[in-house]
Design an enzyme around this catalytic site. Sequence first.
Site, PDB file in Angstrom:
ATOM      1  N   HIS A  94       5.146   0.957   2.513  1.00 32.27           N
ATOM      2  CA  HIS A  94       5.302   0.246   3.791  1.00 32.27           C
ATOM      3  C   HIS A  94       6.696  -0.358   3.877  1.00 32.27           C
ATOM      4  O   HIS A  94       7.169  -0.963   2.930  1.00 32.27           O
ATOM      5  CB  HIS A  94       4.235  -0.845   3.960  1.00 32.27           C
TER       6      HIS A  94
HETATM    7  P1  AMP Z   1       4.495  -6.140  -0.400  1.00 34.16           P
HETATM    8  O1  AMP Z   1       3.369  -5.276  -0.927  1.00 34.16           O
HETATM    9  O2  AMP Z   1       4.995  -7.133  -1.389  1.00 34.16           O
HETATM   10  O3  AMP Z   1       5.624  -5.325   0.181  1.00 34.16           O
HETATM   11  O4  AMP Z   1       3.954  -7.003   0.793  1.00 34.16           O
HETATM   12  C1  AMP Z   1       2.723  -6.758   1.389  1.00 34.16           C
HETATM   13  C2  AMP Z   1       2.693  -7.417   2.761  1.00 34.16           C
HETATM   14  O5  AMP Z   1       1.423  -7.146   3.328  1.00 34.16           O
HETATM   15  C3  AMP Z   1       2.852  -8.935   2.732  1.00 34.16           C
HETATM   16  O6  AMP Z   1       3.899  -9.285   3.629  1.00 34.16           O
HETATM   17  C4  AMP Z   1       1.490  -9.477   3.188  1.00 34.16           C
HETATM   18  O7  AMP Z   1       1.607 -10.605   4.012  1.00 34.16           O
HETATM   19  C5  AMP Z   1       0.913  -8.310   3.959  1.00 34.16           C
HETATM   20  N1  AMP Z   1      -0.530  -8.163   3.887  1.00 34.16           N
HETATM   21  C6  AMP Z   1      -1.360  -8.459   2.851  1.00 34.16           C
HETATM   22  N2  AMP Z   1      -2.618  -8.060   3.134  1.00 34.16           N
HETATM   23  C7  AMP Z   1      -2.579  -7.498   4.371  1.00 34.16           C
HETATM   24  C8  AMP Z   1      -3.555  -6.877   5.199  1.00 34.16           C
HETATM   25  N3  AMP Z   1      -4.811  -6.739   4.809  1.00 34.16           N
HETATM   26  N4  AMP Z   1      -3.153  -6.407   6.407  1.00 34.16           N
HETATM   27  C9  AMP Z   1      -1.862  -6.517   6.805  1.00 34.16           C
HETATM   28  N5  AMP Z   1      -0.909  -7.086   6.078  1.00 34.16           N
HETATM   29  C10 AMP Z   1      -1.243  -7.559   4.863  1.00 34.16           C
END
Ligand code: AMP
Length: 203
Positions: free
Chosen positions: A116
């Site tokens: 992502h």
């Molecule tokens: P990272 O994996 O460190 O790049 O960041 C993951 C991102 O996903 C963070 O900014 C979280 O706030 C976000 N996040 C965590 N769980 C969810 C979810 N279920 N749906 C959408 N965003 C999420």
Amino acid sequence: MMAAGAKRKGEMGDAPGAKRTPGHWSLGLLSSMDDPELRVDADDKLVIIKDKYPKALHHFLILPKEKIANLKKLKSEHIPLLKHIHKKGIEIAEKADKNLQFRFGYHAVPSMSHLHMHVISQDFNSPFLKTKKHWNSFTTEYFIDSKDILDQLEDEGRVETNTTENEQLLKRKLRCHKCSKMFSTMPALKSHIVLHNVSKKKS
Ligand code: AMP
Ligand code: ZN
């Protein structure tokens, strides 16, 4: 949406070795891709969702539909896809607020599964931004610009990230991303950053 102060798992640093079985928090992005509350756009190649715990006024995640677990799985053949993700990132940022500065990039060691790209405005004005880990994950080299990922992929055919080195970045002292002033607490840093003008055209 969960209250900003509520405790939850899923934001970097859960029990090491925890199994990623279906339903595990680290797979939450997959269900969020289909959540009408979070999904803002999609095409045949990708889905754009709002980050569920936004760390700035505007914070989106762009995920390819192709199953790519993380940066390490990228190959040269993914270059057009990553360019497309970047282009859509610029578009969604312009749509959200064309006057604000944004960054487009990937966490070196993501906590959530499925590749992502973060699209995040540089105000960092959010109650969800609470910890040193959060801050450093978006303002140190832990946050790798999408353009740098593309350069690496074009030059070397793969993306390398050193987990141990990168995890050290999260422990760095708090430093303002705009003027480099140091702070000893998050509240002090947060009251400082609102003083910066993060519009593209500064007055
Ligand atoms: P990272 O994996 O460190 O790049 O960041 C993951 C991102 O996903 C963070 O900014 C979280 O706030 C976000 N996040 C965590 N769980 C969810 C979810 N279920 N749906 C959408 N965003 C999420
Ligand atoms: Zn500053």
